[in-house]
Design an enzyme around this catalytic site. Structure first.
Site, short mmCIF file in Angstrom:
data_model
loop_
_atom_site.label_atom_id
_atom_site.label_comp_id
_atom_site.label_asym_id
_atom_site.label_seq_id
_atom_site.Cartn_x
_atom_site.Cartn_y
_atom_site.Cartn_z
N GLU A 23 87.06 92.17 11.66
CA GLU A 23 88.21 92.59 12.45
C GLU A 23 88.88 93.90 12.00
O GLU A 23 90.04 93.91 11.58
CB GLU A 23 89.26 91.49 12.49
N GLU B 186 84.38 83.45 15.10
CA GLU B 186 85.63 82.68 14.95
C GLU B 186 86.13 82.28 16.32
O GLU B 186 86.08 83.07 17.26
CB GLU B 186 86.74 83.51 14.28
C1 BG6 Z 1 91.48 86.12 12.44
C2 BG6 Z 1 91.10 86.24 11.00
O1 BG6 Z 1 92.21 87.24 12.78
O2 BG6 Z 1 92.31 85.13 12.86
C3 BG6 Z 1 91.36 84.99 10.18
O3 BG6 Z 1 89.79 86.68 10.84
C4 BG6 Z 1 92.68 84.39 10.61
O4 BG6 Z 1 91.28 85.31 8.84
C5 BG6 Z 1 92.56 83.99 12.05
O5 BG6 Z 1 93.09 83.32 9.81
C6 BG6 Z 1 93.79 83.33 12.59
O6 BG6 Z 1 94.90 84.12 12.36
P1 BG6 Z 1 96.22 83.52 11.77
O7 BG6 Z 1 97.15 84.65 11.65
O8 BG6 Z 1 96.67 82.50 12.74
O9 BG6 Z 1 95.82 82.91 10.46
#
Ligand code: BG6
Length: 468
Positions: free
Chosen positions: A163, A373
């Site tokens: 990201e 993800e």
């Molecule tokens: C992504 C990242 O942006 O989103 C993760 O790669 C992150 O590391 C995930 O945890 C969710 O974001 P957040 O801010 O809800 O933890």
């Protein structure tokens, strides 16, 4: 339809969010070790000093993954564990830890999918300018090469960066992530370019050395859609996709920057400083990318920005809600009455996920895609001691259905990694925002417990999502 046998059902984590052991076995200090300790930067001043102690409990955790039937585990390597100062001497203990994690995965027939950079930069490099500096680029290339040499005999799947848009925009525009700089647009674009160059150099080394396996990058996938057909808002949509998507995907997959953005940046004096050699490198290495990783949580609904404001926050701004204008004030992202949102204001939109994948195929062709993800951040209800995370099941189910649809349509999706395998530190939101299939009891010595979603995903994997 069952998902094809070579489609990987996985789940993911990242070093700073799970490992802990922040100063053990020779590990150096990362930018997050420093930043998270500045009062007020994170929810209740939480940090990753202990996180969920995966460093000491990786065997137990990987054992649980195996029980779930997980086919692949995506995790990241903490750079300062390998090079405490970013460069210089290798810390053998750091290599040993990841050798153990990899071997443990393989023992259970779990495919290790390694991310080299998931935001924990050695602090020594941050202090020398971080991603604005060429020194960081050179150091990253050495770090990547060291990892290829150490683990490349067993790791077949590599992601260089996680990201770029997030760590650069939150680092240099909103200041919500390290180095905590606000409103430095020039630095933001320079940092993104430096990351693409670092990626390209690592890809070239990997390919030249002839490793057996695949390499790519992971991007946020947050396609923009206009709130209506108003021409001004449609223009905002185009502009948002150019700046927030094409600027990141084009240099990797096409080997060139989008002309629209280049012209816009040039006019405003924000064009990164780049050399012909770097631009050649991007061009030469673009076809070497084996896949693109997509982190999809939500789309952006955009409209023209009618206020004088420019960007004050972003998706990860834990205090704010969407409605943020873009950095250049051209568009703003808004919440819409007819959409459904998580408690943190992220839209739940599996249809936009599928639509977005179609847009990618139109622009970039048949490049292999891994969903690296996707998941729901929530505060899970506990009923009679059981973690009843039904909303997570519903979220993942609807998004996996979109993936299945995409595969049926001929979009080349080769795997799905839920975020996250286990509850972990959500950078700015502490441990309050949960994502995992495995619950971690912070009041009971970080004991692990299987959630309802654990059993649900187990069944999905066992049946290869046939009933979805
Ligand atoms: C992504 C990242 O942006 O989103 C993760 O790669 C992150 O590391 C995930 O945890 C969710 O974001 P957040 O801010 O809800 O933890």
């Amino acid at each position: 339809m069952k998902m094809p046998n070579n489609f990987l059902f996985g789940a993911a984590s990242a070093s700073y969010q799970v490992e802990g052991a922040w100063n053990e076995d020779g590990k150096g200090v990362s930018n997050w070790d420093v930043f998270s300790k500045i009062p007020g930067k994170t929810f209740e001043n939480t940090n990753g000093d202990v996180a969920v102690d995966h460093y000491h409990r990786y065997k137990e955790d990987i054992g649980l993954m195996a029980e779930m039937g997980l086919e692949s585990y995506r995790f990241s390597i903490s750079w300062p564990r390998i090079f405490p100062n970013g460069t210089g001497e290798v810390n053998e203990k750091g290599l040993e830890f990841y050798n153990n994690v990899i071997d443990e995965c393989l023992k259970h027939n779990i495919v290790p999918f390694v991310t080299l950079y998931h935001w924990d930069l050695p602090q020594a490099l941050e202090e020398k300018g971080g991603w604005r500096s060429q020194e960081t680029v050179d150091a990253f290339v050495r770090f990547a090469d060291t990892c290829f040499q150490a683990f490349g005999d067993r790791v077949r799947h590599w992601i260089t960066f996680n990201e770029t848009v997030i760590f650069c925009s939150l680092g240099y525009l909103s200041g919500a992530h390290p180095p905590g700089i606000e409103g430095d647009v020039k630095a933001y674009f320079q940092a993104t370019h430096n990351v693409f160059v670092a990626h390209a150099r690592a890809v070239e080394i990997f390919k030249k050395a002839g490793y057996d396996g695949e390499i790519g990058i992971t991007h946020v996938f947050s396609p923009s859609f206009s709130i209506d057909n108003d021409p001004d808002n449609k223009f905002a949509e185009m502009h948002a996709n150019e700046y927030a998507t094409h600027w990141f995907y084009d240099p990797i997959l096409k080997g060139t920057y989008p002309e629209y953005v280049v012209n816009g940046l040039e006019a405003k004096g924000f064009l990164p400083e780049w050399t012909e050699e770097e631009l050649d490198l991007l061009k030469r290495t673009a076809p070497m990318n084996d896949f693109i990783g997509l982190n999809y949580y939500c789309p952006q609904r955009v409209m023209k920005n009618d206020s004088a404001l420019v960007m004050a926050g972003g998706r990860e701004n834990s205090t704010g809600r969407p409605g943020n204008p873009s950095f250049d004030g051209v568009y703003k992202t808004v919440m819409m009455d007819d959409k459904v949102y998580t408690k943190w204001g992220w839209e739940i939109a599996p249809d936009a996920f599928l639509e977005g994948m179609r847009m990618l195929k139109d622009r970039y062709g048949d490049i292999k895609i891994y969903i690296t993800e996707n998941g729901l951040g929530d505060e899970d209800p506990i009923v009679d001691g059981e973690i009843m995370d039904t909303p997570r099941i519903e979220y993942i189910e609807s998004h996996l259905r979109a993936v299945k649809h995409a595969v049926q349509e001929g979009i080349n999706v080769a795997g799905y990694y839920a975020w996250s395998v286990i509850d972990l530190l959500s950078w700015l939101n502490g441990y309050k925002k949960q994502y995992g299939f495995i619950y971690v009891d912070h009041k009971n010595g970080l004991a692990r417990k299987k959630k309802k979603s654990f059993y649900w995903y187990q069944e999905i994997i066992a049946t290869r999502a046939e009933d979805l």
